[in-house]
Write a protein that holds these residues in place. Structure first.
Motif, PDB file in Angstrom:
ATOM      1  N   LEU A  74       0.797  -1.229   0.000  1.00  0.00           N
ATOM      2  CA  LEU A  74       0.000   0.000   0.000  1.00  0.00           C
ATOM      3  C   LEU A  74       0.832   1.282   0.000  1.00  0.00           C
ATOM      4  CD1 LEU A  74      -2.756  -0.990   2.593  1.00  0.00           C
ATOM      5  CD2 LEU A  74      -2.942  -0.957   0.109  1.00  0.00           C
ATOM      6  N   ARG A  75       2.151   1.161   0.095  1.00  0.00           N
ATOM      7  CA  ARG A  75       2.992   2.353   0.220  1.00  0.00           C
ATOM      8  C   ARG A  75       4.123   2.328  -0.801  1.00  0.00           C
ATOM      9  NH1 ARG A  75       1.782   5.540   4.878  1.00  0.00           N
ATOM     10  NH2 ARG A  75       3.960   5.979   5.168  1.00  0.00           N
ATOM     11  N   ASN A  76       4.560   3.532  -1.156  1.00  0.00           N
ATOM     12  CA  ASN A  76       5.723   3.721  -2.018  1.00  0.00           C
ATOM     13  C   ASN A  76       6.796   4.419  -1.207  1.00  0.00           C
ATOM     14  OD1 ASN A  76       4.337   2.773  -4.289  1.00  0.00           O
ATOM     15  ND2 ASN A  76       3.590   4.808  -4.796  1.00  0.00           N
ATOM     16  N   ALA A  77       8.048   4.063  -1.444  1.00  0.00           N
ATOM     17  CA  ALA A  77       9.163   4.751  -0.786  1.00  0.00           C
ATOM     18  C   ALA A  77      10.219   5.053  -1.839  1.00  0.00           C
ATOM     19  CB  ALA A  77       9.754   3.878   0.310  1.00  0.00           C
ATOM     20  N   TYR A  78      10.832   6.218  -1.709  1.00  0.00           N
ATOM     21  CA  TYR A  78      11.951   6.583  -2.567  1.00  0.00           C
ATOM     22  C   TYR A  78      13.093   7.017  -1.663  1.00  0.00           C
ATOM     23  CZ  TYR A  78      14.969   8.934  -5.868  1.00  0.00           C
ATOM     24  OH  TYR A  78      16.055   9.308  -6.605  1.00  0.00           O
ATOM     25  N   ILE A  79      14.254   6.415  -1.872  1.00  0.00           N
ATOM     26  CA  ILE A  79      15.435   6.765  -1.088  1.00  0.00           C
ATOM     27  C   ILE A  79      16.577   7.023  -2.061  1.00  0.00           C
ATOM     28  CG2 ILE A  79      17.046   6.009   0.696  1.00  0.00           C
ATOM     29  CD1 ILE A  79      14.771   4.082   1.612  1.00  0.00           C
ATOM     30  N   PRO A  80      17.097   8.262  -2.102  1.00  0.00           N
ATOM     31  CA  PRO A  80      18.242   8.524  -2.978  1.00  0.00           C
ATOM     32  C   PRO A  80      19.461   7.747  -2.496  1.00  0.00           C
ATOM     33  CG  PRO A  80      17.669  10.485  -1.706  1.00  0.00           C
ATOM     34  CD  PRO A  80      16.659   9.440  -1.382  1.00  0.00           C
ATOM     35  N   TRP A  81      20.344   7.438  -3.421  1.00  0.00           N
ATOM     36  CA  TRP A  81      21.507   6.613  -3.082  1.00  0.00           C
ATOM     37  C   TRP A  81      22.352   7.234  -1.982  1.00  0.00           C
ATOM     38  CZ3 TRP A  81      20.611   2.033  -4.364  1.00  0.00           C
ATOM     39  CH2 TRP A  81      20.061   1.672  -5.591  1.00  0.00           C
ATOM     40  N   ALA A  83      21.383   8.834   0.517  1.00  0.00           N
ATOM     41  CA  ALA A  83      20.687   8.794   1.809  1.00  0.00           C
ATOM     42  C   ALA A  83      20.579   7.375   2.365  1.00  0.00           C
ATOM     43  CB  ALA A  83      19.290   9.398   1.676  1.00  0.00           C
ATOM     44  N   VAL A  84      21.043   6.373   1.612  1.00  0.00           N
ATOM     45  CA  VAL A  84      21.000   4.985   2.088  1.00  0.00           C
ATOM     46  C   VAL A  84      22.082   4.821   3.147  1.00  0.00           C
ATOM     47  CG1 VAL A  84      21.322   2.566   1.474  1.00  0.00           C
ATOM     48  CG2 VAL A  84      20.078   4.083  -0.061  1.00  0.00           C
ATOM     49  N   ASP A  85      21.655   4.590   4.389  1.00  0.00           N
ATOM     50  CA  ASP A  85      22.609   4.410   5.486  1.00  0.00           C
ATOM     51  C   ASP A  85      23.006   2.946   5.661  1.00  0.00           C
ATOM     52  OD1 ASP A  85      22.515   7.125   6.044  1.00  0.00           O
ATOM     53  OD2 ASP A  85      20.876   6.894   7.486  1.00  0.00           O
ATOM     54  N   ASP A  86      22.034   2.042   5.542  1.00  0.00           N
ATOM     55  CA  ASP A  86      22.321   0.636   5.776  1.00  0.00           C
ATOM     56  C   ASP A  86      21.327  -0.225   5.008  1.00  0.00           C
ATOM     57  OD1 ASP A  86      23.668  -1.548   6.940  1.00  0.00           O
ATOM     58  OD2 ASP A  86      22.161  -1.683   8.534  1.00  0.00           O
ATOM     59  N   LEU A  87      21.804  -1.367   4.556  1.00  0.00           N
ATOM     60  CA  LEU A  87      20.975  -2.385   3.922  1.00  0.00           C
ATOM     61  C   LEU A  87      21.193  -3.682   4.679  1.00  0.00           C
ATOM     62  CD1 LEU A  87      21.701  -1.528   0.258  1.00  0.00           C
ATOM     63  CD2 LEU A  87      19.449  -2.166   1.033  1.00  0.00           C
ATOM     64  N   SER A  88      20.111  -4.311   5.109  1.00  0.00           N
ATOM     65  CA  SER A  88      20.238  -5.584   5.812  1.00  0.00           C
ATOM     66  C   SER A  88      19.152  -6.532   5.320  1.00  0.00           C
ATOM     67  CB  SER A  88      20.127  -5.386   7.323  1.00  0.00           C
ATOM     68  OG  SER A  88      18.879  -4.820   7.654  1.00  0.00           O
ATOM     69  N   VAL A  89      19.408  -7.814   5.519  1.00  0.00           N
ATOM     70  CA  VAL A  89      18.444  -8.832   5.104  1.00  0.00           C
ATOM     71  C   VAL A  89      18.164  -9.730   6.294  1.00  0.00           C
ATOM     72  CG1 VAL A  89      17.935 -10.703   3.507  1.00  0.00           C
ATOM     73  CG2 VAL A  89      19.378  -8.814   2.771  1.00  0.00           C
ATOM     74  N   SER A  97      17.425   4.781   6.211  1.00  0.00           N
ATOM     75  CA  SER A  97      17.818   6.114   5.778  1.00  0.00           C
ATOM     76  C   SER A  97      17.415   7.096   6.862  1.00  0.00           C
ATOM     77  CB  SER A  97      17.121   6.474   4.469  1.00  0.00           C
ATOM     78  OG  SER A  97      17.368   7.820   4.137  1.00  0.00           O
ATOM     79  N   GLY A  98      18.401   7.659   7.545  1.00  0.00           N
ATOM     80  CA  GLY A  98      18.087   8.559   8.650  1.00  0.00           C
ATOM     81  C   GLY A  98      17.323   7.802   9.714  1.00  0.00           C
ATOM     82  N   GLY A  99      16.168   8.297  10.089  1.00  0.00           N
ATOM     83  CA  GLY A  99      15.334   7.626  11.079  1.00  0.00           C
ATOM     84  C   GLY A  99      14.297   6.716  10.452  1.00  0.00           C
ATOM     85  N   THR A 100      14.328   6.564   9.145  1.00  0.00           N
ATOM     86  CA  THR A 100      13.334   5.766   8.439  1.00  0.00           C
ATOM     87  C   THR A 100      13.911   4.410   8.050  1.00  0.00           C
ATOM     88  OG1 THR A 100      12.408   7.786   7.499  1.00  0.00           O
ATOM     89  CG2 THR A 100      11.781   5.734   6.448  1.00  0.00           C
ATOM     90  N   ALA A 101      13.135   3.364   8.296  1.00  0.00           N
ATOM     91  CA  ALA A 101      13.504   2.021   7.861  1.00  0.00           C
ATOM     92  C   ALA A 101      12.395   1.511   6.947  1.00  0.00           C
ATOM     93  CB  ALA A 101      13.682   1.090   9.045  1.00  0.00           C
ATOM     94  N   VAL A 102      12.760   1.216   5.711  1.00  0.00           N
ATOM     95  CA  VAL A 102      11.803   0.711   4.735  1.00  0.00           C
ATOM     96  C   VAL A 102      12.013  -0.789   4.592  1.00  0.00           C
ATOM     97  CG1 VAL A 102      11.028   0.818   2.344  1.00  0.00           C
ATOM     98  CG2 VAL A 102      11.764   2.898   3.506  1.00  0.00           C
ATOM     99  N   ARG A 103      10.989  -1.546   4.948  1.00  0.00           N
ATOM    100  CA  ARG A 103      11.025  -3.015   4.833  1.00  0.00           C
ATOM    101  C   ARG A 103      10.394  -3.373   3.495  1.00  0.00           C
ATOM    102  NH1 ARG A 103      11.674  -7.076   8.501  1.00  0.00           N
ATOM    103  NH2 ARG A 103      10.524  -8.991   8.079  1.00  0.00           N
ATOM    104  N   CYS A 104      11.167  -3.999   2.627  1.00  0.00           N
ATOM    105  CA  CYS A 104      10.712  -4.320   1.273  1.00  0.00           C
ATOM    106  C   CYS A 104       9.846  -5.577   1.276  1.00  0.00           C
ATOM    107  CB  CYS A 104      11.909  -4.514   0.350  1.00  0.00           C
ATOM    108  SG  CYS A 104      13.002  -3.095   0.303  1.00  0.00           S
ATOM    109  N   TRP A 105       8.719  -5.511   0.622  1.00  0.00           N
ATOM    110  CA  TRP A 105       7.785  -6.626   0.556  1.00  0.00           C
ATOM    111  C   TRP A 105       8.378  -7.792  -0.245  1.00  0.00           C
ATOM    112  CZ3 TRP A 105       3.100  -7.572   2.786  1.00  0.00           C
ATOM    113  CH2 TRP A 105       2.333  -8.576   2.236  1.00  0.00           C
TER     114      TRP A 105
END
Length: 192
Positions: A74-81, A83-89, A97-105
């Protein structure tokens, strides 16, 4: 430049197969159905089709020149390269990115897929065959791990060309599809 798209191939194939099935049944309901049962069947078909769209066809990760776009249910997220602080799986890819964590479906790594990948890595690492040992590094990864690695490499190499700011918004297309399904249900209840 065309964005690179990462998604669950199985869900995408299932989604399109369902759309063909739904189109065929919609034609059949229009041509041969009788009210009110055709209206009720059409509403059920519409609700299931809306759910298949938002849960199987829509979710994707789009790696663009300036950043990463994540389309969840239901949501879209855009993060410029830049602004990417960390990627984890974990079971899913999480982009911080900053205080935002986007969990990919999508793509997600199941526990079974992780166990199978780890077993293949151990088997390949203990092998005497050079080819199997060379594949040990690849054998211990799931599809989600591979996508996260690709995104991390893009983040490092494209930091200078990134544009925009991180944002998370509601998806108008997903909300419209769900609203249309709700309207079908209301019409079926009122007219039957």
């Amino acid at each position: 430049m065309k964005p690179q798209v990462y998604r669950s191939k199985l869900a995408w194939i299932f989604g399109w197969a369902w759309l063909v099935f739904a189109a065929w049944n919609t034609w059949d309901l229009i041509a041969h159905g009788r009210m009110p049962s055709a209206l009720i069947a059409g509403a059920v078909l519409g609700v299931i089709t809306a759910l298949v769209f938002v849960m199987a066809l829509r979710p994707a990760i789009l790696a663009e020149e300036g950043g990463v776009r994540v389309r969840n249910v239901l949501r879209n997220a855009y993060i410029p390269w830049n602004a990417v602080d960390d990627l984890s799986v974990t079971s899913a890819i999480v982009i911080e990115s900053g205080g935002t964590a986007v969990r990919c479906w999508t793509p997600q790594a199941t526990a079974r897929e992780r166990a199978r990948a780890a077993g293949q890595a151990v088997k390949a690492a203990s092998s005497k065959d050079r080819v199997e040992r060379a594949t040990a590094a690849v054998g211990g990864r799931t599809h989600a791990d591979w996508v996260a690695q690709q995104l991390e490499e893009m983040s490092r190499s494209r930091r200078q060309t990134s544009t925009g700011e991180a944002r998370v918004t509601w998806s108008p297309s997903a909300l419209a599809v769900l609203a249309a399904a709700l309207a079908l249900v209301v019409a079926a209840v009122v007219l039957s």
